[in-house]
Design an enzyme around this catalytic site. Structure first.
Site, short mmCIF file in Angstrom:
data_model
loop_
_atom_site.label_atom_id
_atom_site.label_comp_id
_atom_site.label_asym_id
_atom_site.label_seq_id
_atom_site.Cartn_x
_atom_site.Cartn_y
_atom_site.Cartn_z
N TYR A 121 -6.76 0.77 -2.68
CA TYR A 121 -8.17 1.02 -2.30
C TYR A 121 -8.46 2.48 -2.04
O TYR A 121 -9.56 2.84 -1.62
CB TYR A 121 -8.57 0.16 -1.10
CG TYR A 121 -7.72 0.30 0.14
CD1 TYR A 121 -7.94 1.34 1.05
CD2 TYR A 121 -6.71 -0.62 0.42
CE1 TYR A 121 -7.16 1.46 2.19
CE2 TYR A 121 -5.93 -0.51 1.56
CZ TYR A 121 -6.16 0.53 2.45
OH TYR A 121 -5.40 0.65 3.57
N ASP A 178 4.05 -4.57 2.37
CA ASP A 178 2.76 -4.14 2.92
C ASP A 178 2.77 -2.67 3.35
O ASP A 178 2.61 -1.78 2.53
CB ASP A 178 2.37 -5.08 4.07
CG ASP A 178 0.93 -4.88 4.55
OD1 ASP A 178 0.22 -4.05 3.95
OD2 ASP A 178 0.51 -5.55 5.49
N HIS A 180 -1.11 -12.31 4.30
CA HIS A 180 -0.87 -12.57 5.73
C HIS A 180 -1.16 -14.05 6.04
O HIS A 180 -0.25 -14.77 6.40
CB HIS A 180 -1.68 -11.65 6.66
CG HIS A 180 -1.41 -10.20 6.44
ND1 HIS A 180 -0.15 -9.66 6.56
CD2 HIS A 180 -2.22 -9.19 6.04
CE1 HIS A 180 -0.20 -8.36 6.28
NE2 HIS A 180 -1.45 -8.06 5.95
N HIS A 190 0.90 -1.15 0.00
CA HIS A 190 0.00 0.00 0.00
C HIS A 190 0.94 1.21 0.00
O HIS A 190 1.50 1.55 1.05
CB HIS A 190 -0.88 0.04 1.25
CG HIS A 190 -1.60 -1.25 1.54
ND1 HIS A 190 -2.72 -1.64 0.83
CD2 HIS A 190 -1.37 -2.23 2.43
CE1 HIS A 190 -3.15 -2.80 1.31
NE2 HIS A 190 -2.34 -3.18 2.26
N GLU A 240 -5.57 -11.89 9.21
CA GLU A 240 -4.38 -11.21 9.75
C GLU A 240 -4.47 -11.12 11.27
O GLU A 240 -3.46 -11.21 11.96
CB GLU A 240 -4.27 -9.80 9.14
CG GLU A 240 -3.07 -9.01 9.67
CD GLU A 240 -2.94 -7.64 9.05
OE1 GLU A 240 -3.85 -7.23 8.28
OE2 GLU A 240 -1.93 -6.96 9.31
N HIS A 294 -6.74 -9.76 1.86
CA HIS A 294 -6.21 -9.87 3.23
C HIS A 294 -6.98 -11.00 3.92
O HIS A 294 -8.21 -10.97 3.95
CB HIS A 294 -6.47 -8.59 4.02
CG HIS A 294 -5.68 -7.40 3.58
ND1 HIS A 294 -6.28 -6.20 3.24
CD2 HIS A 294 -4.36 -7.19 3.45
CE1 HIS A 294 -5.36 -5.32 2.92
NE2 HIS A 294 -4.17 -5.88 3.03
N ARG A 319 -4.21 2.01 12.63
CA ARG A 319 -5.18 2.20 11.57
C ARG A 319 -5.72 3.64 11.58
O ARG A 319 -5.97 4.22 10.53
CB ARG A 319 -6.34 1.20 11.71
CG ARG A 319 -7.15 1.08 10.43
CD ARG A 319 -8.18 -0.02 10.49
NE ARG A 319 -9.31 0.33 11.33
CZ ARG A 319 -10.52 -0.21 11.20
NH1 ARG A 319 -10.74 -1.14 10.29
NH2 ARG A 319 -11.50 0.13 12.00
ZN LIG Z 1 -2.18 -4.94 3.33
#
Ligand SMILES: [Zn+2]
Length: 466
Positions: A125, A332, A281, A65, A247, A244, A86
């Protein structure tokens, strides 16, 4: 594509193993001859450029990403949890537009090139404007990534991601809200329709581009939409499809509560498990999950430096490989951009978990670091005639690598030991410098792009800026 080029390697990792005094010749972006036993002086007289150290195939970064690069060293306030990380990710996501994303992705991909990465799988995304309204060009953010990879000189697989829901509980999926609104297309049809407006190489688009699809996770895509992904033609047949998967234990718990199935079982029931699927993952799997992934000949994409940074846990890499699952690697969130470190961590995490050494051979680690086919480049990742002319020369005379057996270089080197990187026959990195660094070193360029994204964000953490 470049014209004819010729290089001499004292050591080169060929498909059959390590070879000495190798001349690699490329034309039109492909290896056209590989000759063993040519002394350096004779090769030089014949016009070959001498490469230092040991020459490996180009690395494939199968899960990226790009915008997460801005989070490095910014998410550890108060210790930090996955969920505060996050929040920081959402804060950065909210500030990017196509222009600033181009700037950020260009230097991030240049950092990847400097680490020997020649193909990247971008799990994309960040589609729409803040609030969710599409840009005039609804693929403007994806186009920024395509341009960024071209500028950085690496190949891109744009894994355009379906992201429909804000989370999963026993009661079902929550709607997108706040920063997540940028990620959503509404449903599978509208996602596929947006993608149909993007041209890949097969339709006359850029040669460094492949298109694939991604499902963000079972948290972000409801069950009734999962099967429609494989039916809508976005990632059918050999096109890569990524997701994903498991994870965090919380994903398994909510999926079991909602459906009575593990995430892997849900994908199996909805027809998503297939050889073109990469499960990213794949950390918290049951034995039955591993059996399903192996039976489908799917790939598990491990991202070890991210998984340890986010305290995800240690996935069952050896059990997956033994069960017939292909392994690939990704950086990642780019807490580290170093595919050598990712490959080494695959083995080292297994050692910590199993208390045994030698869970993977150096050859198996290199195979995981060069899984270009899992992101749609089946003709890359090998030093052999006919393959794409990618190579990475890793120095054997740095303070990290001096005295190292070239066959075991992945257990000792870091990205800082990468000297030369060739992508499709073109030298992108030379003597440890990227071609974009002529005016200014990459560190200064990264700082100039990343620091403005954090202006006004409290040192108490990104959540405080909301
Ligand atoms: Zn990811």
């Amino acid at each position: 594509m470049s014209g004819e080029r010729r290089w001499h390697a004292t050591w080169a990792m060929l498909p059959d193993g390590l070879a000495r005094d190798v001349v690699l010749e490329a034309d039109a972006g492909r290896f056209v001859a590989i000759t063993l036993g040519v002394p350096a002086e004779r090769a030089a007289a014949d016009g070959a450029e001498r490469l230092p150290g040991v020459v490996l195939p180009g690395f494939a970064n199968c899960h990226s990403h790009a915008f997460h690069r801005a989070l490095r060293g910014r998410t550890h306030h108060g210790g930090g949890t996955f969920w505060t990380w996050r929040e920081g990710m959402y804060a950065v996501a909210s500030r990017l537009d196509p222009d600033s994303y181009l700037q950020l992705a260009r230097v991030t991909y240049a950092e990847m090139a400097l680490a020997g990465i020649t193909s990247v799988g971008e799990f994309h995304y960040l589609h729409h404007q803040t609030g969710g309204r599409p840009y005039d060009d609804p693929n403007a953010m994806g186009e920024a990534l395509i341009q960024a990879a071209a500028d950085a000189g690496i190949r891109l697989t744009l894994l355009d991601t379906l992201y429909l829901a804000g989370g999963l509980t026993a009661d079902g999926h929550a709607p997108l809200e706040g920063p997540q609104l940028r990620f959503g297309d509404g449903d599978v049809q509208r996602w596929a329709q947006r993608l149909s407006g993007m041209t890949d190489h097969t339709a006359g688009g850029p040669a460094h581009l492949r298109l694939g699809g991604a499902i963000h996770s079972v948290r972000a895509v409801p069950r009734d939409q999962l099967r429609r992904v494989t039916d809508c033609g976005v990632a059918d047949g050999s096109d890569p499809l990524h997701i994903h998967l498991s994870e965090q234990p919380a994903e398994n718990e909510s999926c079991l509560a909602a459906y009575g199935l593990t995430p892997t079982q849900l994908l199996a029931e909805e027809g998503v498990l297939a050889p073109n699927l990469s499960a990213v993952h794949a950390t918290h799997l049951t034995d039955s999950d591993i059996g399903l992934l192996g039976g489908a000949h799917a790939t598990a994409c491990f991202c070890p430096t991210t998984e340890r940074d986010l305290a995800d846990g240690i996935g069952s890499a050896r059990a997956l490989a033994d069960g017939g699952v292909r392994l690939s690697l990704g950086s990642d969130q780019h807490a580290v951009v170093d595919l050598i470190e990712e490959a080494r961590a695959l083995e080292m995490h297994e050692r910590l978990d199993s208390r045994q050494r030698g869970r993977f051979t150096p050859e198996q680690l290199l195979a995981a670091a060069t899984a270009h086919d899992t992101i749609g480049w089946p003709d890359a990742g090998r030093l052999e005639v006919g393959a794409r002319a990618d190579l990475v020369a890793v120095r054997l005379d740095s303070r990290r690598t001096a005295g190292v057996d070239p066959a075991q270089v992945l257990l000792a080197a870091t990205a800082a030991d990468v000297d030369t990187v060739v992508v499709d026959g073109r030298e992108v990195v030379c003597e440890g410098r990227h071609r974009l660094e002529e005016g200014r070193r990459l560190g200064a360029q990264l700082a100039a792009v990343i620091e403005p994204l954090w202006e006004g964000v409290s040192s108490a953490g990104p959540g405080a800026a909301d």
